[in-house]
Design a protein around this motif. Sequence first.
Motif, PDB file in Angstrom:
ATOM      1  N   PHE A  42       0.804  -1.230   0.000  1.00 59.41           N
ATOM      2  CA  PHE A  42       0.000   0.000   0.000  1.00 59.41           C
ATOM      3  C   PHE A  42       0.835   1.277   0.000  1.00 59.41           C
ATOM      4  O   PHE A  42       0.292   2.362   0.026  1.00 59.41           O
ATOM      5  N   MET A  43       2.190   1.145   0.005  1.00 55.74           N
ATOM      6  CA  MET A  43       3.055   2.331  -0.093  1.00 55.74           C
ATOM      7  C   MET A  43       3.911   2.254  -1.356  1.00 55.74           C
ATOM      8  O   MET A  43       4.985   2.835  -1.413  1.00 55.74           O
ATOM      9  N   ASN A  44       3.465   1.496  -2.318  1.00 61.37           N
ATOM     10  CA  ASN A  44       4.254   1.219  -3.523  1.00 61.37           C
ATOM     11  C   ASN A  44       4.765   2.475  -4.217  1.00 61.37           C
ATOM     12  O   ASN A  44       5.899   2.546  -4.667  1.00 61.37           O
ATOM     13  N   GLU A  45       3.906   3.491  -4.273  1.00 57.45           N
ATOM     14  CA  GLU A  45       4.225   4.716  -5.005  1.00 57.45           C
ATOM     15  C   GLU A  45       5.485   5.389  -4.467  1.00 57.45           C
ATOM     16  O   GLU A  45       6.325   5.867  -5.227  1.00 57.45           O
ATOM     17  N   ASP A  46       5.602   5.379  -3.128  1.00 56.58           N
ATOM     18  CA  ASP A  46       6.757   5.964  -2.453  1.00 56.58           C
ATOM     19  C   ASP A  46       8.055   5.326  -2.934  1.00 56.58           C
ATOM     20  O   ASP A  46       8.989   6.012  -3.345  1.00 56.58           O
ATOM     21  N   TYR A  47       8.122   3.997  -2.867  1.00 53.04           N
ATOM     22  CA  TYR A  47       9.331   3.274  -3.257  1.00 53.04           C
ATOM     23  C   TYR A  47       9.613   3.452  -4.741  1.00 53.04           C
ATOM     24  O   TYR A  47      10.754   3.582  -5.163  1.00 53.04           O
ATOM     25  N   SER A  48       8.547   3.466  -5.513  1.00 49.03           N
ATOM     26  CA  SER A  48       8.676   3.606  -6.957  1.00 49.03           C
ATOM     27  C   SER A  48       9.309   4.950  -7.312  1.00 49.03           C
ATOM     28  O   SER A  48      10.222   5.029  -8.127  1.00 49.03           O
ATOM     29  N   LYS A  49       8.817   6.031  -6.669  1.00 51.03           N
ATOM     30  CA  LYS A  49       9.341   7.381  -6.917  1.00 51.03           C
ATOM     31  C   LYS A  49      10.817   7.486  -6.547  1.00 51.03           C
ATOM     32  O   LYS A  49      11.605   8.148  -7.219  1.00 51.03           O
ATOM     33  N   ALA A  50      11.175   6.821  -5.432  1.00 50.70           N
ATOM     34  CA  ALA A  50      12.554   6.908  -4.938  1.00 50.70           C
ATOM     35  C   ALA A  50      13.495   5.964  -5.686  1.00 50.70           C
ATOM     36  O   ALA A  50      14.706   6.011  -5.495  1.00 50.70           O
ATOM     37  N   GLY A  51      12.925   5.102  -6.532  1.00 49.22           N
ATOM     38  CA  GLY A  51      13.746   4.168  -7.302  1.00 49.22           C
ATOM     39  C   GLY A  51      14.308   3.028  -6.468  1.00 49.22           C
ATOM     40  O   GLY A  51      15.299   2.403  -6.827  1.00 49.22           O
ATOM     41  N   VAL A  52      13.643   2.739  -5.333  1.00 51.05           N
ATOM     42  CA  VAL A  52      14.079   1.602  -4.515  1.00 51.05           C
ATOM     43  C   VAL A  52      13.436   0.343  -5.108  1.00 51.05           C
ATOM     44  O   VAL A  52      12.219   0.288  -5.251  1.00 51.05           O
TER      45      VAL A  52
END
Lengths: 313, 65
Positions: free
Chosen positions: A196-206
């Motif tokens: 449910f926090m996928n967008e965060d990691y995606s933006k940061a490139g993790v």
Amino acid sequence: MTDATQQIGSFEDEAQFGDYVALLKPRVMSLVVFTAAVGVFVAPVYIHPFVALVAILFIALGGGASGALNMWYDHDIDAIMKRTAKRPVPAGKVTKGEALTIGLWLSFIAVVMLGLASNWVAAGILAFTIFFYVVIYTMWLKRWTPQNIVIGGAAGAFPPMIGWAVATGGVSVESVLMFAIIFMWTPPHFWALALFMNEDYSKAGVPMLTVTHGRKTTRTHIIAYTLLLAPLAVGAAFTSIGGWIYLAAALYLNAKFVWGAWQLWHRSEDEAEADTYKAEKKYFRFSLTYLFGSFGALLAQAIWVQGFGMGAW
Amino acid sequence: MAAPRVEHELHTRRYSRNLGVGLTLAFLVCIVFGLTYVKITRGGLNEGFDHVLRPELVPTQQESN
């Protein structure tokens, strides 16, 4: 304002003591304190309560120091992710250099003080834990592989092993099992968060598994790790730290954890989006209860056996 | 010439930091003191082996029984 104060900084961006405490990730430290304390108290060796308290304190400080070093290295991606943007370094309260200096000094103090308070086996494992979390996980794996959380999870799994070493001066099957429980619990815990926090990691490139392989694969991995965790957790009941109290708790918690993972596995993305990841959030919250419940049951078992002098079975 | 200000604005601004560091150091002193006390009072015989036979480290007949 004088020239001197202008050079030193203004009121708004002045770091307060709380900002330096935040650098040590107090929430993570509370988990370290709890699991390390369980490691100390379930060990079959008496240790003076003050020595135990000091040892747990410095294990926690070591954990905090690695948190500061993590914030020093990850300041760039922390600033991008909503969840971490308010941390002291990305918020501009504490400089990168300060975080590095504090992290290194506190690591040194924690390891030396733990060695002096208890023994050098425990201090050695603490030093290795800090190295593992900072160098292996933060600097190497986190930005490189979707298995980051699997291998990096070992860093969070060491505290009960350190606690056990504080009391016994060594490593045994019981301490390895406590390590294994946290090690196998970490991936489903963080992957549920990533769902449910996928967008965060995606933006940061993790490269979280949700980013690289998608949510469906992540759900499969969650159930796989939960199924691998269950026999380890229940199996610990049949070692010297186990007994009927722990067995009852382990059976209940693992059955519920597997059931939750099973439900996540059968959910489609449409269903999850429709109820804003309700089941995923519930599973994530329960994963915390699971860990505190499991280690709490080990502690209750130790109190029953060592405190009241009762048999394990 | 005006008298120097005792309370500079910087002192107010850094009060929480200074207090926090002070209390932390005091806490550390207490820990080291407590640890030393526990180690000394519960340490048993504090003399160690130093490659030379030391009669006081050899258990007497009564002790070994």
